[in-house]
Design a protein around this motif. Structure first.
Motif, PDB file in Angstrom:
ATOM      1  N   ALA A 121     -15.294  12.306   5.031  1.00 15.66           N
ATOM      2  CA  ALA A 121     -14.058  11.641   5.445  1.00 15.66           C
ATOM      3  C   ALA A 121     -13.885  10.339   4.682  1.00 15.66           C
ATOM      4  O   ALA A 121     -14.858   9.631   4.409  1.00 15.66           O
ATOM      5  N   GLN A 122     -12.645  10.044   4.334  1.00 14.38           N
ATOM      6  CA  GLN A 122     -12.332   8.817   3.619  1.00 14.38           C
ATOM      7  C   GLN A 122     -11.678   7.824   4.576  1.00 14.38           C
ATOM      8  O   GLN A 122     -10.714   8.161   5.266  1.00 14.38           O
ATOM      9  N   VAL A 123     -12.225   6.637   4.667  1.00 15.41           N
ATOM     10  CA  VAL A 123     -11.696   5.605   5.557  1.00 15.41           C
ATOM     11  C   VAL A 123     -10.776   4.687   4.770  1.00 15.41           C
ATOM     12  O   VAL A 123     -11.170   4.124   3.741  1.00 15.41           O
ATOM     13  N   PHE A 124      -9.542   4.556   5.234  1.00 17.91           N
ATOM     14  CA  PHE A 124      -8.571   3.687   4.577  1.00 17.91           C
ATOM     15  C   PHE A 124      -8.375   2.453   5.444  1.00 17.91           C
ATOM     16  O   PHE A 124      -7.961   2.553   6.609  1.00 17.91           O
ATOM     17  N   GLN A 125      -8.685   1.292   4.904  1.00 16.38           N
ATOM     18  CA  GLN A 125      -8.657   0.065   5.690  1.00 16.38           C
ATOM     19  C   GLN A 125      -7.594  -0.930   5.236  1.00 16.38           C
ATOM     20  O   GLN A 125      -7.512  -2.034   5.758  1.00 16.38           O
ATOM     21  N   HIS A 126      -6.803  -0.531   4.251  1.00 13.61           N
ATOM     22  CA  HIS A 126      -5.767  -1.455   3.771  1.00 13.61           C
ATOM     23  C   HIS A 126      -4.710  -1.656   4.853  1.00 13.61           C
ATOM     24  O   HIS A 126      -4.217  -0.693   5.457  1.00 13.61           O
ATOM     25  N   LYS A 127      -4.361  -2.883   5.094  1.00 13.82           N
ATOM     26  CA  LYS A 127      -3.302  -3.199   6.048  1.00 13.82           C
ATOM     27  C   LYS A 127      -2.001  -3.545   5.340  1.00 13.82           C
ATOM     28  O   LYS A 127      -0.945  -3.576   5.973  1.00 13.82           O
ATOM     29  N   LYS A 128      -2.116  -3.800   4.040  1.00 12.81           N
ATOM     30  CA  LYS A 128      -0.932  -4.135   3.264  1.00 12.81           C
ATOM     31  C   LYS A 128      -0.778  -3.158   2.100  1.00 12.81           C
ATOM     32  O   LYS A 128      -1.750  -2.615   1.596  1.00 12.81           O
ATOM     33  N   CYS A 129       0.462  -2.984   1.703  1.00 11.22           N
ATOM     34  CA  CYS A 129       0.764  -2.096   0.577  1.00 11.22           C
ATOM     35  C   CYS A 129       0.209  -2.701  -0.710  1.00 11.22           C
ATOM     36  O   CYS A 129       0.399  -3.896  -0.990  1.00 11.22           O
ATOM     37  N   CYS A 130      -0.482  -1.891  -1.465  1.00 11.36           N
ATOM     38  CA  CYS A 130      -1.093  -2.370  -2.717  1.00 11.36           C
ATOM     39  C   CYS A 130      -0.056  -2.607  -3.814  1.00 11.36           C
ATOM     40  O   CYS A 130      -0.394  -3.152  -4.866  1.00 11.36           O
ATOM     41  N   GLN A 131       1.185  -2.202  -3.565  1.00 13.54           N
ATOM     42  CA  GLN A 131       2.233  -2.373  -4.564  1.00 13.54           C
ATOM     43  C   GLN A 131       3.094  -3.605  -4.280  1.00 13.54           C
ATOM     44  O   GLN A 131       3.234  -4.488  -5.118  1.00 13.54           O
ATOM     45  N   CYS A 132       3.650  -3.671  -3.042  1.00 13.10           N
ATOM     46  CA  CYS A 132       4.561  -4.780  -2.727  1.00 13.10           C
ATOM     47  C   CYS A 132       3.901  -5.888  -1.918  1.00 13.10           C
ATOM     48  O   CYS A 132       4.442  -6.993  -1.813  1.00 13.10           O
ATOM     49  N   GLY A 133       2.751  -5.602  -1.311  1.00 19.24           N
ATOM     50  CA  GLY A 133       2.029  -6.615  -0.564  1.00 19.24           C
ATOM     51  C   GLY A 133       2.477  -6.799   0.866  1.00 19.24           C
ATOM     52  O   GLY A 133       1.892  -7.612   1.606  1.00 19.24           O
ATOM     53  N   LEU A 134       3.476  -6.031   1.297  1.00 16.04           N
ATOM     54  CA  LEU A 134       3.941  -6.131   2.679  1.00 16.04           C
ATOM     55  C   LEU A 134       3.070  -5.279   3.593  1.00 16.04           C
ATOM     56  O   LEU A 134       2.353  -4.378   3.141  1.00 16.04           O
ATOM     57  N   THR A 135       3.181  -5.536   4.906  1.00 16.34           N
ATOM     58  CA  THR A 135       2.367  -4.803   5.872  1.00 16.34           C
ATOM     59  C   THR A 135       2.716  -3.324   5.849  1.00 16.34           C
ATOM     60  O   THR A 135       3.900  -2.944   5.789  1.00 16.34           O
ATOM     61  N   LEU A 136       1.685  -2.486   5.859  1.00 14.20           N
ATOM     62  CA  LEU A 136       1.905  -1.042   5.846  1.00 14.20           C
ATOM     63  C   LEU A 136       2.523  -0.578   7.144  1.00 14.20           C
ATOM     64  O   LEU A 136       2.237  -1.107   8.225  1.00 14.20           O
TER      65      LEU A 136
END
Length: 281
Positions: free
Chosen positions: A175-190
């Protein structure tokens, strides 16, 4: 310019006043006609007619002037050094001093493959291994160092391949855990819907480009994918590969095979290559 008794210095002074192409061409013709060597060498060198200078040295069997031509013009045409070595080795005179100097230059500049030099030295009846031992030892040391460097790089490549294979297995089975809370492109909250890539980057769905690739990784990956496709397409042409090898000679054949290994010649279309090898055998 060819009047008997006229000082050579005055003639050269006049020649240097007309260094355009037409003037040099006329100087070359007149110097050949009246056997004015200094003017001939001056004009031929500036016109880039190096082979004329070499041929003159060959005809006159002038080893020292031949060496000077190589020193002055060899940077523009490295083949002059090879011609000089071949001539001096085949000539009956004692040219060991000039040959040693040529070998020193070849060794320092890595100008000519070892096998080509050995083939030239074989033409001389008077040269012994002892006379060229220093050159041979230097070349063998260089080859040994090159092999060691290649082995080191091969080991690094194998480790990288193993790491990538393990990473692929992990992506398929764990399983892959995704912990990003912000978009890696625009920087806004996901926010839902969001796109997550196995490389670990996350984006808003509207931040993902039309091709569906990771914006951060695609710029690096796409050129590599295109290059690999080009190499594989090149490698599938086994007929071209064998023409490439047969058109070479000596140790250059090994170099050609190495070049095609980089193209993946023995990865893609390997059955076709194998059949061609059997036919050649």
């Amino acid at each position: 310019a060819g009047e008997p008794g006229e000082p050579a210095g005055e003639i050269m002074k006049l020649i240097r006043q007309y260094q355009n192409e037409d003037g040099l061409a006329s100087t070359l013709m007149l110097s050949q006609t009246y056997n004015f060597v200094e003017g001939f060498f001056f004009a031929a060198e500036r016109l880039g007619r190096f082979q004329l200078l070499m041929n003159w040295c060959f005809e006159q069997r002038d080893a020292r002037r031949l060496l000077e031509v190589c020193k002055r013009c060899g940077t523009s045409d490295p083949s002059l050094w090879v011609q000089a070595l071949s001539f001096l080795c085949a000539d009956d005179g004692d040219h060991m001093e000039e040959i040693s100097e040529i070998l020193q230059h070849m060794e320092s500049s890595d100008l000519v493959p070892l096998l080509m030099v050995v083939e030239a030295l074989e033409q001389s009846k008077g040269i012994t291994v002892g006379a060229v031992r220093s050159y041979l030892q230097g070349q063998f040391r260089r080859l040994t160092d090159s092999v060691e460097v290649s082995r080191g790089r091969a080991g690094q490549d194998r480790q990288e391949i193993l790491r990538m294979q393990q990473e692929i297995v992990a992506l398929r089975t764990q399983a892959q855990v995704f912990q990003h809370k912000k978009c890696c492109q625009c920087g806004l909250t996901l926010e839902v819907p969001a796109a997550h890539f196995f490389c670990g980057h996350s984006y808003h769905s509207y931040c993902v480009p039309a091709d569906g690739g990771c914006p951060r990784c695609s710029s690096e990956a796409l050129p590599k994918v295109a290059n690999r496709a080009k190499r594989e397409a090149h490698a599938r042409n086994a007929e071209e590969f064998f023409k490439y090898v047969q058109g070479s000679s000596g140790d250059k054949q090994i170099q050609c095979i190495g070049d095609w290994c980089k193209f993946g010649a023995f990865d893609a279309g390997s059955e076709q290559v194998a059949e061609q090898i059997d036919d050649e055998g």
